[in-house]
Design an enzyme around this catalytic site. Structure first.
Site, PDB file in Angstrom:
ATOM      1  N   ASP A   1      34.770  50.079  22.629  1.00 29.93           N
ATOM      2  CA  ASP A   1      33.927  50.787  21.866  1.00 29.93           C
ATOM      3  C   ASP A   1      32.643  50.051  21.127  1.00 29.93           C
ATOM      4  O   ASP A   1      33.012  49.488  19.950  1.00 29.93           O
ATOM      5  CB  ASP A   1      34.564  52.057  20.828  1.00 29.93           C
ATOM      6  CG  ASP A   1      33.343  52.886  20.215  1.00 29.93           C
ATOM      7  OD1 ASP A   1      33.203  53.816  20.934  1.00 29.93           O
ATOM      8  OD2 ASP A   1      32.831  52.483  19.243  1.00 29.93           O
TER       9      ASP A   1
ATOM     10  N   TYR B   1      25.436  47.893  17.132  1.00 32.01           N
ATOM     11  CA  TYR B   1      26.344  46.581  16.685  1.00 32.01           C
ATOM     12  C   TYR B   1      25.847  45.436  17.237  1.00 32.01           C
ATOM     13  O   TYR B   1      26.382  44.511  16.813  1.00 32.01           O
ATOM     14  CB  TYR B   1      27.699  47.063  17.196  1.00 32.01           C
ATOM     15  CG  TYR B   1      28.364  48.405  16.707  1.00 32.01           C
ATOM     16  CD1 TYR B   1      27.910  49.080  16.010  1.00 32.01           C
ATOM     17  CD2 TYR B   1      29.461  48.753  17.461  1.00 32.01           C
ATOM     18  CE1 TYR B   1      28.287  50.497  15.587  1.00 32.01           C
ATOM     19  CE2 TYR B   1      30.178  50.105  17.475  1.00 32.01           C
ATOM     20  CZ  TYR B   1      29.441  50.695  16.558  1.00 32.01           C
ATOM     21  OH  TYR B   1      30.062  52.026  16.135  1.00 32.01           O
TER      22      TYR B   1
ATOM     23  N   LYS C   1      26.509  53.684  22.754  1.00 29.78           N
ATOM     24  CA  LYS C   1      26.050  54.504  22.066  1.00 29.78           C
ATOM     25  C   LYS C   1      24.433  54.181  21.991  1.00 29.78           C
ATOM     26  O   LYS C   1      24.172  53.322  21.853  1.00 29.78           O
ATOM     27  CB  LYS C   1      26.478  54.957  20.822  1.00 29.78           C
ATOM     28  CG  LYS C   1      28.058  54.711  20.739  1.00 29.78           C
ATOM     29  CD  LYS C   1      28.651  55.228  19.283  1.00 29.78           C
ATOM     30  CE  LYS C   1      29.948  54.592  19.140  1.00 29.78           C
ATOM     31  NZ  LYS C   1      30.494  53.329  18.819  1.00 29.78           N
TER      32      LYS C   1
ATOM     33  N   HIS D   1      24.688  58.768  19.461  1.00 28.01           N
ATOM     34  CA  HIS D   1      25.212  57.970  18.287  1.00 28.01           C
ATOM     35  C   HIS D   1      24.955  58.949  16.960  1.00 28.01           C
ATOM     36  O   HIS D   1      26.163  59.015  16.257  1.00 28.01           O
ATOM     37  CB  HIS D   1      24.651  56.652  17.653  1.00 28.01           C
ATOM     38  CG  HIS D   1      25.614  55.721  17.237  1.00 28.01           C
ATOM     39  ND1 HIS D   1      25.612  54.426  17.312  1.00 28.01           N
ATOM     40  CD2 HIS D   1      26.654  55.939  16.118  1.00 28.01           C
ATOM     41  CE1 HIS D   1      26.456  54.037  16.650  1.00 28.01           C
ATOM     42  NE2 HIS D   1      26.948  54.557  15.920  1.00 28.01           N
TER      43      HIS D   1
END
Ligand SMILES: NC(=O)c1ccc[n+]([C@@H]2O[C@H](COP(=O)([O-])OP(=O)(O)OC[C@H]3O[C@@H](n4cnc5c(N)ncnc54)[C@H](OP(=O)(O)O)[C@@H]3O)[C@@H](O)[C@H]2O)c1
Length: 272
Positions: A38, A43, A72, A104
Site C-alpha cells: 500500500d 508518500y 492513491k 486519498h
C-alpha cells in the site's frame, strides 16, 4: 470485492519510509509471503515500491499478477488532473497498472468528489487500474459514501480508514458493510501507541503473541484488510505471523471495549 476481484487481506504499508527503506522493505515483505503493498503519491515512494516489486519478481519467478499494488490520488483538482496524476504515478512506479487506486481523501466538496469518482471509473475502463476505491470517506452516516450510492454510480470496492481496537469507527464500518464495501484498516497497529496497554499485554501473553500480532489478528477477525507498516525486516516477519491462532469471542469483546476514538494521524471525522 464488489467488482468480483480479490484483494489479499494482509499487506505492507509504506507511509513515512524513504526510497531505499521502501525498496528493501517491499522485497523483504514479498519474500516473507506478503502479496499486497500500500503506497500513495503522497508518500513519495511509488518508484521504490515498483523497484522492490521488480527485485522480487526477478529473484522469485512470481508473476506480477500475483502481487497487489495500491496507490492513491493526492490532489483533488478535477477529472483531467486526476487522470494525469494517476498516469504520472504509474510512470514513477514503472508499472502498467495499479491493482487498486484510491481517492486519498474526500476533500473538495460534493461536485469535486463526483468528478473524481468518474475519473476513477474511467481509469478502470482504460485498464490503468483494476479496482477503484476511496479512503477516509466519512462524515455523519458516511455522507461521502451515501452520495455515491445516491448517484447510482458503481461503488468503491474499499474504504480505507483508521481502524484498530482503540478506534473502531463503528458508524462508518456499518454503513460501508451495508453496501458490501470492504474496510481497509490504516494504522492497524495504532502506530504502536498502545502496545503497553494492560489488556493488550494480557491477551498477548495468553496467546504467546506480540502486541502487534494481537492488533492485527483483531482487525482480520473483524474482516478488515490490514496493512501494517514496518521498515524493519524482523518486524515485517513478526507482523505476518497472524494466521496460526484465533482470538476467542471473549477476547475479541475485551479488545472491542478498548475503543477510545484514538486519533493517530489525521482525524477523518473532520474531513469535508
Ligand atoms: N489512507 C490514509 O490516509 C492513510 C493514513 C495513514 C496510513 N495509511 C497506510 O496504512 C499503513 C499503516 O499505517 P501507519 O503506518 O500509519 O501505522 P501502523 O502500521 O499502525 O504503525 C506503524 C508503526 O508501528 C511500528 N511497528 C510496526 N510493526 C511493529 C512491531 N511488530 N513491533 C513494534 N513496532 C512496530 C512501526 O515502526 P518500524 O517501521 O520501525 O517497525 C511504525 O512506527 C501506512 O503505512 C499507509 O500505507 C493510510
Amino acid at each position: 470485492m464488489l467488482d468480483g476481484r480479490k484483494v489479499p487481506a494482509f499487506g505492507l504499508g509504506v507511509y513515512e519510509m524513504s526510497g531505499p527503506q521502501t525498496r528493501a522493505a517491499v522485497a523483504w515483505a514479498l519474500e516473507a509471503g506478503y502479496r499486497h503493498i500500500d503506497t500513495a503519491e503522497w508518500y513519495e515512494n511509488e518508484a521504490a515500491v515498483g523497484d522492490g516489486v521488480r527485485d522480487f519478481l526477478a529473484s522469485s519467478g512470481v508473476s506480477r499478477d500475483d502481487i497487489f499494488v495500491t496507490s492513491k490520488l493526492m490532489h483533488n483538482r478535477g477529472y483531467d488532473a486526476a487522470l494525469r496524476d494517476l498516469r504520472a504515478s504509474l510512470r514513477r512506479a514503472r508499472l502498467d497498472y495499479f491493482d487498486l487506486y484510491l481517492l486519498h481523501a474526500p476533500s473538495g466538496g460534493s461536485a469535486m468528489r463526483a468528478e473524481l469518482w468518474r475519473a476513477m471509473l474511467d481509469a478502470k475502463k482504460a485498464g490503468l487500474i483494476k479496482s477503484a476505491g476511496v479512503s477516509n470517506f466519512s462524515r455523519e452516516a458516511t455522507k461521502h459514501i451515501e452520495e455515491i450510492v445516491a448517484r447510482g454510480d458503481e461503488l468503491p470496492v474499499v474504504n480505507q480508514i483508521d481502524l484498530h481496537p482503540f478506534q473502531r469507527h463503528l458508524e462508518y464500518v456499518e454503513s460501508c458493510r451495508k453496501h458490501g464495501i470492504l474496510l481497509e484498516a490504516w494504522a492497524p497497529l495504532a502506530r504502536a501507541m498502545r502496545f503497553e496497554h494492560p489488556v493488550i499485554e494480557t491477551v498477548a501473553e495468553k496467546y504467546s503473541k506480540t502486541p502487534a500480532q494481537i492488533h492485527l489478528r483483531w482487525g482480520l477477525q473483524h474482516g478488515f484488510i490490514v496493512i501494517p507498516k514496518s521498515a524493519s525486516r524482523n518486524r515485517i516477519i513478526e507482523n505476518s505471523r497472524v494466521f496460526d491462532f484465533e482470538l476467542s469471542a471473549d477476547d475479541m469483546e475485551q479488545l472491542d471495549a478498548l475503543d477510545e476514538n484514538l486519533v493517530t494521524d489525521w482525524d477523518i471525522t473532520k474531513l469535508d
